[in-house]
Write an enzyme that holds these catalytic residues in place. Structure first.
Site, mmCIF file in Angstrom:
data_model
loop_
_atom_site.group_PDB
_atom_site.id
_atom_site.type_symbol
_atom_site.label_atom_id
_atom_site.label_comp_id
_atom_site.label_asym_id
_atom_site.label_seq_id
_atom_site.Cartn_x
_atom_site.Cartn_y
_atom_site.Cartn_z
ATOM 1 N N GLU A 265 46.954 46.183 33.122
ATOM 2 C CA GLU A 265 45.623 46.129 32.395
ATOM 3 C C GLU A 265 45.803 45.626 30.865
ATOM 4 O O GLU A 265 44.883 45.128 30.432
ATOM 5 C CB GLU A 265 45.021 47.612 32.334
ATOM 6 C CG GLU A 265 44.860 48.012 33.832
ATOM 7 C CD GLU A 265 44.138 47.074 34.419
ATOM 8 O OE1 GLU A 265 43.114 46.381 34.069
ATOM 9 O OE2 GLU A 265 44.042 47.214 36.071
ATOM 10 N N HIS A 268 45.322 42.052 30.880
ATOM 11 C CA HIS A 268 44.085 41.534 30.791
ATOM 12 C C HIS A 268 43.316 41.834 29.290
ATOM 13 O O HIS A 268 42.901 41.048 28.972
ATOM 14 C CB HIS A 268 43.215 42.487 31.664
ATOM 15 C CG HIS A 268 43.461 42.221 33.293
ATOM 16 N ND1 HIS A 268 42.950 40.927 33.652
ATOM 17 C CD2 HIS A 268 43.856 42.983 34.257
ATOM 18 C CE1 HIS A 268 43.496 40.898 35.025
ATOM 19 N NE2 HIS A 268 43.732 41.995 35.469
#
Ligand code: ZN
Length: 499
Positions: A265, A268
């Protein structure tokens, strides 16, 4: 700047700000919202989504785009304004080509199909889901017809996520990747398994939280413009250029899940944090595509986080937080453990090698259903046969087979982004190693700055100015191909498994 461009930017600012507010509501719902607020929150979201939709399909925007196209016609083809008009026109076409009655039918079908899917999974009874899936196929064919395509209806569907991608190009990439992976998985299956027992035990959640925030800061995730919270499913969300949040899930009995989900994550999030600030609140200040977004998460999670150098750098941190589990573990043992390969039935639990086969399986079946070559009723048999051919395993029930993903309750064309992400990550990684000769030494000391700077320059700061395949070619000097992922996986895993 011309008046038309100013008006277009003012319009986009309004739509983007509303989307950001919607993202805050969504994040809150998945983190801290009391369950009793669910109905009001759904109503709040519907209100905002209707505002966004009405603004996006307003015919005035079409006229404005025509005026903008005329205004930028004398500018260089690679200027920001030309790219903005091109991307905005594509967004407008996507939003307006589908008639509102089909959109309503798709939304209604998707929520109904979700409920049926939950029941079908519970009872492991595909016959409950089959009529719903038949309708999904029919709706997606109609959607593809509205969106338009030259060669294959799948092109229209995958283009919603990956501008410029086609079924033919995916077939070509996967035709090379598939046999290479099947043979690597088979060879690994013959070799002695690596030991990963020490990743299981007792790991208090508070300590895991401290550990994961330490890890994502090491990569370069800016916690002054972001934060990490706890959710059932990890995700990354952006409220603005200066507030990009991640979430993770913790399992007290296992350390790997939360650590690697956090690195993923953060990958991202660092992409979102590095988008071009001078283009913020326009259609260009976003990722090039889902596949490029996934390339950033996979690169940090797998190439960096599951690499030998990061394991060696991060082991003392693991030993600091969890001395009992890690005091006797060597860096090489940690490296092998976090790269354990094991054919599994469930896509979301799959390792770096087998994961892509789960995606290729879904792509092949989606295309076959769209083409009418596979009848929906025959899906469970086709699934089981393909999985057995690829991974040598067979699901005992359809819940662990063709009913495992929620995706077929709504749309087709979303799965390939995951493998495109891996292909792009491997090709970028190859180029990065050439461009930063001391990359390994840097990562081994916890210095990820040169790597992040390279990604900022070649990928993040480009935003959506380039289409994904052009972005890859621009950054790596050649068109996307499967060679680099095949070489990366063969090199890494044949070494780990002594093949
Ligand atoms: Zn991801």
């Amino acid at each position: 700047m011309t008046n038309a461009l100013q008006q277009l930017k003012a319009h986009q600012k309004k739509v983007i700000r509303l989307s950001e507010i919607s993202a805050i509501l969504d994040w809150d719902q998945l983190t801290y919202m009391p369950t009793g607020a669910a109905a009001d929150r759904a109503d709040q979201q519907t209100t905002i989504q209707m505002l966004i939709h009405d603004l996006s399909v307003n015919p005035e925007v079409g006229h404005l785009l025509d005026a903008c196209a005329a205004a930028v016609s004398s500018q260089q083809a690679d200027s920001d304004d030309v790219a903005l008009v091109r991307v905005s026109k594509r967004d407008y076409d996507l939003a307006t080509k589908v008639p509102s009655n089909l959109i309503e039918e798709l939304v209604g079908h998707s929520s109904m199909a979700y409920e049926v899917w939950v029941q079908a999974r519970k009872q492991s009874d595909f016959s409950l889901f089959s009529p719903v899936l038949r309708k999904t196929v029919e709706l997606n064919k109609r959607l593809a017809d509205c969106l338009g395509y030259v060669e294959h209806p799948y092109d229209a569907l995958v283009n919603q996520h990956e501008p410029g991608m086609t079924a033919a190009k995916l077939r070509q990439l996967f035709a090379e990747l598939r046999p290479a992976l099947v043979s690597l998985v088979a060879d690994i299956g013959e070799a002695p398994q690596v030991n990963s027992e020490f990743l299981h035990g007792h790991f208090p959640i508070e300590r895991q939280q401290e550990l994961t925030i330490n890890a994502v800061r090491t990569l370069g995730y800016d916690t002054n413009r972001g934060r990490q919270d706890k959710t059932v499913h990890p995700f990354c969300t952006s409220f603005s250029h200066n507030d990009v949040r991640i979430t993770t899930r913790y399992d007290e009995q296992m350390i790997g899940g939360a650590l690697y989900a956090s690195l993923h994550e953060a990958g991202h999030a660092m992409y979102e944090q590095g988008l071009p600030a001078h283009l913020k609140l326009t259609a260009l200040c976003r990722a090039a595509s889902s596949g490029v977004h996934e390339s950033q998460s996979r690169l940090w999670e797998n190439m960096v986080g599951r690499g030998r150098e990061f394991c060696s750098y991060f082991l003392p941190t693991l030993q600091h937080y969890f001395p009992e589990a890690f005091s006797k573990v060597t860096a090489e043992e940690l490296y092998r453990a976090v790269n354990r390969v094991e054919p599994s039935l469930i896509r979301v639990e799959a390792d770096e090698v087998t994961y892509n086969l789960h995606i290729i399986l879904r792509f092949e079946l989606e295309v076959a259903m769209l083409e009418g070559k596979l009848d929906v009723d025959d899906l469970p048999d086709a699934w089981d046969a393909a999985l057995h051919e690829m991974l040598g395993i067979t699901p005992p029930t359809d819940t662990e087979g063709c009913l495992q993903d929620v995706h077929w309750s709504s749309g087709f064309g979303g799965f390939p982004a995951y493998t495109l992400g891996n292909l792009i990550a491997a090709q970028l990684w190859h180029t990065i190693q050439r461009d930063i000769p001391d990359l390994s030494a840097c990562i081994a000391t916890g210095n990820c700055t040169p790597l992040l700077a390279w990604l900022r320059d070649k990928v993040h700061s480009q935003g959506a100015r380039l289409d994904p395949m052009d972005l890859v070619e621009h950054a790596t000097g050649e068109a996307l191909n499967s060679t680099y992922l095949i070489n990366y996986l063969n090199g890494k895993y044949r070494d780990i498994y002594g093949l």
